[in-house]
Structures are given as C-alpha cells and as structure tokens.
Scaffold this active site. Sequence first.
Site, short mmCIF file in Angstrom:
data_model
loop_
_atom_site.label_atom_id
_atom_site.label_comp_id
_atom_site.label_asym_id
_atom_site.label_seq_id
_atom_site.Cartn_x
_atom_site.Cartn_y
_atom_site.Cartn_z
N CYS A 1 48.91 54.02 48.80
CA CYS A 1 48.15 55.08 49.12
C CYS A 1 48.22 56.40 48.38
O CYS A 1 49.29 56.76 48.58
CB CYS A 1 48.08 55.14 50.30
SG CYS A 1 47.06 56.39 51.17
N ASP B 1 38.26 47.66 41.98
CA ASP B 1 36.67 47.44 41.49
C ASP B 1 36.14 46.28 41.14
O ASP B 1 35.49 45.86 40.19
CB ASP B 1 36.61 48.39 40.16
CG ASP B 1 36.67 50.00 40.15
OD1 ASP B 1 36.84 50.45 41.39
OD2 ASP B 1 36.32 50.56 38.98
#
Length: 301
Positions: free
Chosen positions: A96, A198
């Site tokens: 993160c 992605d």
Amino acid sequence: MFHSGQLVKVCAPMVRYSKLAFRTLVRKYSCDLCYTPMIIAADFVRSVKARDSEFTTNQGDCPLIVQFAANDARLLSDAALIVCPYANGIDINCGCPQRWAMADGYGACLINKPELVRDMVRQVRNRVESPRFSVSIKIRIHDDLARTIDLCRKAEATGVSWITVHGRTVEERHQPVHYDAIKMIKENVSVPIVANGDIRSLKEAENVWQMTGTDGVMVARGLLANPAMFAGYEETPLKCIWDWVDIALELGTPFMCFHQHLMYMMEKITSRQEKRVFNALSSTSAVLDYLTDHYGYDSTF
C-alpha cells in the site's frame, strides 16, 4: 491451487469493496480466490468492535485470505490466530503506497524492511498450527530490482506460501506496469508468484499470465467495473447486476456500498444522462425502481 498449471484468478484486497457480498458475487463468475479488504492488525486484536465491523464471512466464502496491515510480528500472529478457524490464510500488506499507511510503518515501506517481513512470516508460521494455513505477502517493486528479488528470497526462505507482485514502484501510480520485473522475480524464486496491476479483461489476464510465467493474476479495479470479468464477459452482463442486487439485499449490504458497486458495474453500459440520474439515487427502493423500469429487474430472477 497454484500448482495446477491453470491460471489462478484472484480478487484483490480492496478497502471498502472486497467485502463478503462482493466476494460472493465474483465467486459466481469464475474467481478462484478472494481477499478481504486490508485490516489493521493492531486494531483487530485490541477491539471486538473492529473485528465485528472488519471481518464477516460465511461457509461459502472460501478459499479466503485475510489481508492485514502490520508492523509487529506478535500482533500479526495474534490476529492470524483469531481468523485461522474462519479463513484459509493471511496476507501481509507490503504494497500500500498511501502516505498514512507508510507513516504508520505499514504497507509499502515494508519492502525496505526484509528482516521485519521475515520475522512476521516466521511468527505466524510458528504460532498457527495448521500446516495448510497460508502466509503470503503482497509487495511493490524497488527501482533496483535486485532488492526486490532479495526480499522475495528472504521471505521464501522463511516459509512464505506465495508472493503477489504489483508491478510498480511506491512512487508510481498510473505509469505502465513493469510486467518484465514480475517475470524476473518469478524466474528467481520457486514459490508461486501472482501478477497484479492494470488487468481489465480475461484476455489481458491470460496475456499477463503467459508473458510473466506467473502462477496467477490478481485484479482490483477491473473486477469492480466488471465482476463477471473472469468468466470472459467484456462488460458487466445484466444477470451479474441482478445477482449483485440479490446478494447485497440478502446480506444486508449498507446502501452506500450497494449503490457504489452498481455505479462501477454500470459505468460502461449507461449514457452520461443515465449516470446522472442513477448516481443521484438515495435509497435502495429508488435503485430497485430504477432497475425495474430500465432493465426489467425482477427480484425473483
């Protein structure tokens, strides 16, 4: 699962979104493995309220990985002991990039602390007795890939079950994903590697899997936009929208979450004017009326 030679399709940990209702939905559409949203281990251990609000599951919700943000091996292993009767494993968030997480010693700053990661993996391994309980990590890459490979090898030597690699550095947000880096990591370790970043369709998932030689792919935003993606649908089918309504109502999903998921799912199949109207709806009954009027929604479907 990762040794089948088949593409393992994984739903990513997503704050606010990868909760029980959404996990139930994607499992209907060929998702093999689901993660909970990231949970802060220290809060989870100390607060019953945090446990009740952050972690909900049921019998059909498996295999399930609980992802924790942690910077203390003892607290992480305490959290793992709490969830181990209800989940198949835990994952340590080492990816993160948000400032608050890194400031608190969580998330992507851990890729620069391989000894701490190693200690956390080891302590969970030592304290959770079930040999089938997995301990995995999710990481980002360094500018110097040799450091990432070193981190992965150290984690592997400590008994990590698999590693998910988001193919961007901590600083990168929307730049192209470094699939070549993921491939290089896969070639340098023997534990399963899951590619992340992605992926918006099943075709893209299969391409990344083949390009990187990894054992699985993890998807976040692509599944939010199309929860049926792993079943080969190019955009969210109406059946999937109706399934979401039924699951969310049955599990008592709060309105904001229920509505937000529908906004994501309907993004590609609605006009700008329709979006304006739908996104402004403010109650479950208004949403059901809208779906009935526009798509013939029938709760007995």
